[in-house]
Design a protein around this motif. Structure first.
Motif, PDB file in Angstrom:
ATOM      1  N   GLU A 408     -16.517  29.623  28.005  1.00  0.00           N
ATOM      2  CA  GLU A 408     -15.299  29.816  27.227  1.00  0.00           C
ATOM      3  C   GLU A 408     -14.151  30.120  28.382  1.00  0.00           C
ATOM      4  O   GLU A 408     -13.016  29.567  28.037  1.00  0.00           O
ATOM      5  N   ARG A 432      -3.243  24.742  21.736  1.00  0.00           N
ATOM      6  CA  ARG A 432      -3.403  25.833  21.073  1.00  0.00           C
ATOM      7  C   ARG A 432      -4.614  26.105  20.410  1.00  0.00           C
ATOM      8  O   ARG A 432      -5.293  26.899  20.171  1.00  0.00           O
ATOM      9  N   SER A 433      -4.785  24.836  19.525  1.00  0.00           N
ATOM     10  CA  SER A 433      -5.934  24.683  18.614  1.00  0.00           C
ATOM     11  C   SER A 433      -7.337  24.707  19.570  1.00  0.00           C
ATOM     12  O   SER A 433      -8.245  25.334  19.090  1.00  0.00           O
ATOM     13  N   LEU A 435      -7.844  26.126  22.167  1.00  0.00           N
ATOM     14  CA  LEU A 435      -8.041  27.555  22.554  1.00  0.00           C
ATOM     15  C   LEU A 435      -8.669  28.502  21.507  1.00  0.00           C
ATOM     16  O   LEU A 435      -9.522  29.215  22.115  1.00  0.00           O
ATOM     17  N   LYS A 436      -8.187  28.230  20.305  1.00  0.00           N
ATOM     18  CA  LYS A 436      -8.783  28.860  19.285  1.00  0.00           C
ATOM     19  C   LYS A 436     -10.316  28.371  18.874  1.00  0.00           C
ATOM     20  O   LYS A 436     -11.275  29.142  18.713  1.00  0.00           O
ATOM     21  N   LEU A 437     -10.470  27.242  19.174  1.00  0.00           N
ATOM     22  CA  LEU A 437     -11.814  26.467  19.006  1.00  0.00           C
ATOM     23  C   LEU A 437     -12.521  26.987  20.009  1.00  0.00           C
ATOM     24  O   LEU A 437     -13.948  27.346  19.519  1.00  0.00           O
ATOM     25  N   ASP A 439     -12.793  29.821  21.418  1.00  0.00           N
ATOM     26  CA  ASP A 439     -13.056  31.201  21.053  1.00  0.00           C
ATOM     27  C   ASP A 439     -13.897  31.279  19.863  1.00  0.00           C
ATOM     28  O   ASP A 439     -15.004  32.094  19.945  1.00  0.00           O
ATOM     29  N   ASP A 440     -14.038  30.272  18.879  1.00  0.00           N
ATOM     30  CA  ASP A 440     -14.719  30.485  17.900  1.00  0.00           C
ATOM     31  C   ASP A 440     -16.124  29.800  18.251  1.00  0.00           C
ATOM     32  O   ASP A 440     -17.344  30.481  17.871  1.00  0.00           O
ATOM     33  N   SER A 443     -17.965  32.563  19.852  1.00  0.00           N
ATOM     34  CA  SER A 443     -18.501  33.702  18.810  1.00  0.00           C
ATOM     35  C   SER A 443     -19.676  33.405  18.162  1.00  0.00           C
ATOM     36  O   SER A 443     -20.482  34.112  17.572  1.00  0.00           O
ATOM     37  N   TYR A 551     -17.464  31.171  11.680  1.00  0.00           N
ATOM     38  CA  TYR A 551     -17.004  30.544  12.994  1.00  0.00           C
ATOM     39  C   TYR A 551     -17.133  29.251  12.820  1.00  0.00           C
ATOM     40  O   TYR A 551     -16.014  28.335  13.567  1.00  0.00           O
ATOM     41  N   ASN A 554     -14.284  27.548  11.096  1.00  0.00           N
ATOM     42  CA  ASN A 554     -13.070  27.738  11.835  1.00  0.00           C
ATOM     43  C   ASN A 554     -12.940  26.665  12.930  1.00  0.00           C
ATOM     44  O   ASN A 554     -11.975  26.164  13.179  1.00  0.00           O
ATOM     45  N   ALA A 558      -9.750  24.031  12.990  1.00  0.00           N
ATOM     46  CA  ALA A 558      -8.980  23.897  14.388  1.00  0.00           C
ATOM     47  C   ALA A 558      -8.949  22.429  14.835  1.00  0.00           C
ATOM     48  O   ALA A 558      -8.035  21.478  15.398  1.00  0.00           O
TER      49      ALA A 558
END
Length: 565
Positions: A408, A432-433, A435-437, A439-440, A443, A551, A554, A558
């Motif tokens: 990550e 941006r998407s 970066l969120k991806l 992170d998920d 998780s 997640y 998510n 994303a």
């Protein structure tokens, strides 16, 4: 009898000190290196030719090819260098070690790194007691490095001191008249002596002595130098004994490379030695190394240097072949995983930031597969009966969770760099998407580890469930498996069609089933189907599965933004 046993224990203790120093240094490297050292090493070894130059310079400076290859093995073990990058450095180390031969020939001295070992421990020890973790790790690295060379020095001292008593080898002159058989015998002697003395330079010095005494002719001295090339690989292989699969492969590359070099040289050996003899005679006032012992050191140094340089020039084009061969020689066992290393993101970025997004996309796809594989380990852990296998599987999941954290950070740092470049509005949206991806995805790794800890808690508390409860858990696991499979399908970089509907259906099914299990769970406790402690574990398991699935959806959502529409 007692004294010889004491000597044997000294030998084992020296080996133990060497291996402990190697392990301590390697572990400290992993702590202190971080991304900065990885980038420096990657830049120094970004192609095979730079790798050869790096190996040559390092070996020329520290005057020990063994030390260089041991460090390379420890870098590979720490995940700071890939196997391919290490091959170039190992080839360069072979050329670098010839500088030592020239120093012995021309200057007659050798820098002893072991002399600096105790001062290094003196510098490193106070750092070990520091409250700052970075300074503490540097202290461990310095002490480990010092112990490694102390162990190597004791190893040399705990074997028979042939260097100071070369007359014990005078019997070898009886084996100089056997033609090609003599060449093979002295090749073997050179190998064995280097393994025993643990110093190619000492073997070379012994070879000079034997020539000066008139025990062996020049061509057999050259055969011993070739043997020394094979013998010097043993140190790296000893160091790799405590390393991971990649470290063992790096050490095998060193052995394989030197064995192949000696093989082709044996084929042309008589002509090659005559060519060296002729060259030295012409440039040395007609004094031939076969007739005068005074010309032997120069001739041997020329032989050693040209042999290693030609070896590298021949085999540098076959680095991918070496990689494939050692991967077959040292396969990855089921329970021994490779250390974390990104597969697609390399140092620097591609020519444009937009293309770099595609590179990161491939890495994210690999990350997703990593998460799915981790959930597969959870299912195996759930049904594992044997304590030893359970412990290994749990340790494996714990290791994977740590790898998830590293992946990550690496991908996020890379995407942040990409974002600083020239990007279109769609490109920035994708970054941006992603970066969120990531992170998920990290998780999901956390959820997997939480499931493993719950199963471990269940085992320690001797909690068991009846078949009906186990079937309910199995159904929940199957639903999560299916959602992970859809996620992987969506992550596949060759497929731009996101299966958002299928993913949403599975997410709804998992949520509904979680709600159903919650109601049943309260009834089960009321009716005494299982104990309250067992109920807590059951609840934690299906709730964590539902959280993991959140997640997963998510990630798919994303992805819908990442992929071009």
């Amino acid at each position: 009898m007692n004294y010889s046993f004491f000597e044997f224990l000294t030998l084992i203790g020296s080996l133990g000190l060497f291996l402990f120093g190697m392990k301590m240094m390697s572990e400290a490297l992993q702590k202190v290196a971080g991304s900065r050292m990885r980038k420096i090493l990657s830049a120094m070894t970004s192609n095979r030719f730079l790798g050869v130059l790096t190996g040559f310079l390092v070996t020329a400076i520290i005057q020990s090819s063994s030390a260089t290859t041991v460090m390379v093995v420890s870098f590979v073990n720490a995940g700071l260098m890939s196997l391919v990058e290490s091959i170039g450095v190992i080839m360069g180390a072979n050329i670098g070690t010839t500088i030592t031969g020239w120093m012995i020939t021309l200057l007659g001295f050798k820098v002893k790194i072991s002399a600096y070992a105790l001062p290094m421990i003196g510098l490193g020890l106070p750092l070990i007691f520091s409250k700052n973790s970075s300074r503490r790790s540097w202290g461990e690295f310095m002490v480990g490095f010092a112990l490694l060379f102390l162990g190597l020095e004791y190893l040399k001292g705990s074997v028979p001191n042939i260097k100071e008593s070369p007359e014990v080898l005078s019997f070898l002159q009886n084996y100089t008249q056997l033609g090609f058989g003599s060449t093979l015998i002295f090749l073997l002697i050179g190998t064995v002596l280097t393994v025993v003395i643990q110093s190619s330079s000492a073997t070379m010095a012994l070879t000079f002595v034997m020539c000066n005494q008139g025990w062996i002719p020049f061509h057999l001295a050259a055969a011993m130098v070739m043997g020394e090339n094979i013998g010097t690989t043993i140190t790296a292989n000893i160091a790799a004994a405590v390393g991971n699969v990649s470290a063992k492969r790096a050490a095998r590359v060193h052995l394989l490379f030197n064995l192949l070099g000696v093989t082709w040289m044996l084929i042309v050996f008589p002509w090659y030695v005559n060519a060296i003899d002729h060259f030295v005679s012409i440039n040395n006032g007609g004094i031939s190394p076969t007739e005068s012992a005074a010309a032997v050191p120069t001739a041997l140094s020329i032989f050693h240097t040209t042999f290693n340089v030609i070896n590298v020039l021949l085999f540098i084009w076959f680095v991918p072949v070496f990689e494939k061969v050692v991967k077959r020689m040292v396969p990855t066992s089921e329970l021994e995983e490779e250390e974390f290393r990104l597969k697609f993101i390399t140092t620097g970025m591609l020519s444009t930031s937009e293309l770099s997004i595609l590179q990161a996309r491939k890495e994210v796809h690999s990350f997703g597969k990593h998460s799915q594989k981790m959930f597969g380990f959870i299912r195996k852990l759930m049904v594992q009966d044997k304590d030893s296998k359970f412990s290994k599987q749990f340790a494996r999941i714990e290791k994977y969770e740590g790898i998830c954290d590293k992946i990550e950070v690496e991908i996020a740092n890379y995407l942040s760099q990409v974002n600083q470049g020239k990007l279109s509005d769609i490109g920035r949206k994708r970054v941006r998407s992603m970066l969120k991806l990531v992170d998920d995805l990290e998780s999901i790794g956390d959820c997997n580890f939480n499931l493993a800890k719950t199963i471990n808690r269940m085992r320690n508390a001797n909690v068991t469930f009846n078949d009906e409860i186990l079937k309910k858990l199995d159904l929940m696991f199957n639903l999560v498996d299916a959602s992970l499979q859809v996620m992987i399908s969506n992550l596949d970089d060759s497929d731009d069609d996101i299966h958002i509907t299928k993913a949403q259906q599975l997410e709804d099914e998992i949520n509904n089933y979680r709600n159903q299990l919650k109601v049943e769970h309260l009834d089960n406790i009321k009716n005494g189907v299982y104990t309250y402690e067992a109920g807590i574990i059951f609840n934690d398991l299906f709730s964590e599965c539902e959280k993991l699935a959140d997640y997963v959806i998510n990630v798919t959502e994303a992805l819908a933004e990442v992929n071009p529409q």
